[in-house]
Design a protein around this motif. Structure first.
Motif, PDB file in Angstrom:
ATOM      1  N   CYS A  82       0.827  -1.205   0.000  1.00  0.00           N
ATOM      2  CA  CYS A  82       0.000   0.000   0.000  1.00  0.00           C
ATOM      3  C   CYS A  82       0.864   1.259   0.000  1.00  0.00           C
ATOM      4  O   CYS A  82       0.505   2.260  -0.632  1.00  0.00           O
ATOM      5  N   VAL A  83       1.986   1.234   0.695  1.00  0.00           N
ATOM      6  CA  VAL A  83       2.903   2.369   0.645  1.00  0.00           C
ATOM      7  C   VAL A  83       3.389   2.586  -0.789  1.00  0.00           C
ATOM      8  O   VAL A  83       3.447   3.724  -1.280  1.00  0.00           O
ATOM      9  N   ALA A  84       3.725   1.498  -1.487  1.00  0.00           N
ATOM     10  CA  ALA A  84       4.148   1.604  -2.884  1.00  0.00           C
ATOM     11  C   ALA A  84       3.031   2.203  -3.742  1.00  0.00           C
ATOM     12  O   ALA A  84       3.273   3.082  -4.573  1.00  0.00           O
ATOM     13  N   GLU A  85       1.800   1.717  -3.532  1.00  0.00           N
ATOM     14  CA  GLU A  85       0.663   2.253  -4.290  1.00  0.00           C
ATOM     15  C   GLU A  85       0.455   3.730  -3.981  1.00  0.00           C
ATOM     16  O   GLU A  85       0.189   4.531  -4.889  1.00  0.00           O
ATOM     17  N   TRP A  86       0.593   4.114  -2.707  1.00  0.00           N
ATOM     18  CA  TRP A  86       0.425   5.519  -2.317  1.00  0.00           C
ATOM     19  C   TRP A  86       1.495   6.386  -2.978  1.00  0.00           C
ATOM     20  O   TRP A  86       1.191   7.449  -3.543  1.00  0.00           O
ATOM     21  N   LEU A 115      -1.887  -3.751  -8.122  1.00  0.00           N
ATOM     22  CA  LEU A 115      -1.270  -5.065  -7.904  1.00  0.00           C
ATOM     23  C   LEU A 115       0.239  -4.891  -7.843  1.00  0.00           C
ATOM     24  O   LEU A 115       0.848  -4.363  -8.778  1.00  0.00           O
ATOM     25  N   TRP A 116       0.857  -5.373  -6.742  1.00  0.00           N
ATOM     26  CA  TRP A 116       2.280  -5.184  -6.515  1.00  0.00           C
ATOM     27  C   TRP A 116       2.938  -6.489  -6.054  1.00  0.00           C
ATOM     28  O   TRP A 116       2.327  -7.292  -5.360  1.00  0.00           O
ATOM     29  N   GLN A 117       4.195  -6.648  -6.442  1.00  0.00           N
ATOM     30  CA  GLN A 117       4.992  -7.809  -6.037  1.00  0.00           C
ATOM     31  C   GLN A 117       6.168  -7.322  -5.198  1.00  0.00           C
ATOM     32  O   GLN A 117       6.894  -6.413  -5.601  1.00  0.00           O
ATOM     33  N   ALA A 269      -3.255  -3.743  -3.525  1.00  0.00           N
ATOM     34  CA  ALA A 269      -3.108  -2.573  -2.665  1.00  0.00           C
ATOM     35  C   ALA A 269      -4.144  -1.551  -3.127  1.00  0.00           C
ATOM     36  O   ALA A 269      -4.055  -1.044  -4.238  1.00  0.00           O
ATOM     37  N   VAL A 270      -5.128  -1.274  -2.279  1.00  0.00           N
ATOM     38  CA  VAL A 270      -6.311  -0.526  -2.714  1.00  0.00           C
ATOM     39  C   VAL A 270      -6.549   0.679  -1.800  1.00  0.00           C
ATOM     40  O   VAL A 270      -6.546   0.552  -0.564  1.00  0.00           O
ATOM     41  N   THR A 271      -6.756   1.842  -2.406  1.00  0.00           N
ATOM     42  CA  THR A 271      -7.145   3.027  -1.645  1.00  0.00           C
ATOM     43  C   THR A 271      -8.650   2.976  -1.365  1.00  0.00           C
ATOM     44  O   THR A 271      -9.453   2.826  -2.276  1.00  0.00           O
TER      45      THR A 271
END
Length: 279
Positions: A82-86, A115-117, A269-271
């Motif tokens: 989520c930090v990466a998505e933010w 979507l993150w790896q 990872a979803v806001t």
């Protein structure tokens, strides 16, 4: 005082995210985490994650995580996605990001929309890595652990934070609120422990529930899912080098054990929302 926040979730492991890159972490962060994490009475979350300025050269940010009870944790697998998505949606639109955590920098690669790896690093089953006492030096795989009069077979795995994994026949029937606290505060784990209860569907499909230290039962735990697949690989149940699908209460994570006992985790990872609250 008004406080701006972003609510995000990875497999329903939900946190309140604060932009602390310039302001620094609030002095009262432990009390804030306790207050704002209360479900039904506040924003409601598994805790607060502060997005801070990086400390490692070349990193894009730093994550500090505070549980719902105010205690600070080293790492959160769902949280770091989520930090990466933010960061990606707030001006750092890079396909690969590096985020500093309490267990070292993590490289996170975008695999699609939300979507993150994550390259989670290595794991260890040695007692000193957890830490664990009164269980020998390790590796702590298929060990007896007596909890309130019942002996369980457990595997103890560190993935930068400590986990105790045990296989059960039916994970849905467990009353985690009764047994979770006794695992968490077991005297063999001086820094407390996260506990994963896992049901084997087949060699590449598992069902898991987790009791997290400082937060209680959460609907997902990224580091716990990694520890679970690591433990079952050590036990010869799951194959190394293949994707293992783990069904959690909040969704699915995919874990792969790489050479050198390194772990790869893929998940969403979803806001949820952004807002302002009075504190």
């Amino acid at each position: 005082m008004k406080l701006s926040f972003t609510k995000m979730q990875g497999c329903a492991n939900d946190y309140i995210y604060l932009d602390c890159r310039e302001s620094g972490v609030p002095e009262n962060i432990a009390a804030l985490s306790q207050d704002l994490s209360r479900r039904h009475f506040s924003i409601g979350a598994d805790g607060i994650i502060c997005i801070c300025a990086p400390v490692t050269a070349g990193a894009d940010g730093r994550m500090r995580i505070f549980n719902a009870d105010g205690s600070e944790a080293q790492m959160c697998g769902n949280g770091v996605r989520c930090v990466a998505e933010w960061l990606y949606t707030h001006g750092t639109a890079k396909e690969t990001l590096v985020v500093d955590t309490g267990s070292g920098p993590k490289t996170i690669t975008r695999k699609g929309r939300q979507l993150w790896q994550v390259e989670m690093g290595g794991y260890s089953a040695m007692a000193a890595a957890l830490p664990a006492v009164n269980m020998g030096e390790g590796p702590l795989v298929d060990c007896p652990l007596t909890v309130e009069g019942r002996t369980w077979r457990v595997a103890c795995i560190s993935v930068g934070n400590p986990h105790c994994v045990t296989v059960v026949d039916d994970v849905d029937s467990l009353k985690l609120e009764d047994i979770g606290p006794a695992f968490e505060k077991h005297p063999n784990f001086p820094e407390r422990i996260n506990t994963e209860f896992v049901q084997v569907v087949d060699s590449t499909h598992l069902k898991m529930r987790v009791w997290e230290r400082g937060s209680g039962e959460t609907w997902a735990c990224g580091t716990g899912t990694c520890a679970t697949v690591a433990a079952l690989t050590e036990l010869g149940v799951c194959p190394a080098g293949e994707d293992v699908h783990v069904q959690l209460r909040g969704g699915e994570l995919i874990i792969r054990v790489l050479p050198g006992k390194k772990l790869l985790m893929t998940g969403s990872a979803v806001t949820v929302c952004e807002g302002v609250t009075e504190v």
